[in-house]
Write an enzyme that holds these catalytic residues in place. Sequence first.
Site, PDB file in Angstrom:
ATOM      1  CG  HIS A   1      -4.506   0.484   3.925  1.00  0.00           C
ATOM      2  ND1 HIS A   1      -3.661  -0.252   2.773  1.00  0.00           N
ATOM      3  CD2 HIS A   1      -5.421   1.475   3.135  1.00  0.00           C
ATOM      4  CE1 HIS A   1      -4.581   0.147   1.658  1.00  0.00           C
ATOM      5  NE2 HIS A   1      -5.348   1.216   1.775  1.00  0.00           N
TER       6      HIS A   1
ATOM      7  CB  CYS B   1      -1.005  -0.132   1.205  1.00  0.00           C
ATOM      8  SG  CYS B   1      -0.291  -0.457   2.909  1.00  0.00           S
TER       9      CYS B   1
ATOM     10  CG  ASP C   1      -7.941   3.271   0.347  1.00  0.00           C
ATOM     11  OD1 ASP C   1      -7.150   2.493   0.172  1.00  0.00           O
ATOM     12  OD2 ASP C   1      -8.699   3.010   1.385  1.00  0.00           O
TER      13      ASP C   1
END
Length: 183
Positions: free
Chosen positions: A131, A19, A146
């Site tokens: 994250h 991520c 995202d």
Amino acid sequence: MATDTNTQIYHERQRLQFCLLHSLNNLFQQKDVFTRSSLNEIAEKLVLEEPNNETWTPLSVLFKPHHNALTGNYDINVLIAALEDKGKNVVWHDRRNGASSIDLDGPEDALMGILLNVPVRMFAGLWKSRHWVALRKIDGVWYNLDSDLVAPQAFEDTEKVREFLDYIIGYGGEVLLVMNNKQ
């Protein structure tokens, strides 16, 4: 949040625990600005620069001080070094002030974007992790980039961005402002 279909937005999707890699490329709006190899190189360089090098164990092959060799999962030190290499400054937002103290309407040449580090729970809460998420203003509109989302999501206005940031802060997330260096 509503999706704006008129603007072409670059958006990498989540793969393993990369991520941070995806959020950086989403922030820069370009594929391969950062690669797994370049982030691994930064992580290895950070290890060499550390004054307190840890002793090697068989697990050191996988679990390195600044990332997991198999899945990614890079830490904040890799993020800061990667952004500094691209001429950016990272400012940790003081969560006590809330999102109202962030100048979201300022010139785009000052604030490049925002990176969030949010807590996540998976597998019925048995697995706790964090994250990385990128937010960026593109053509006057703020987007949530995202990598867990199917597509980028446009915020209606800056007030909705502030509400989202306040929610993230209240949920235990960290807000990092990515500033353009003024030469």
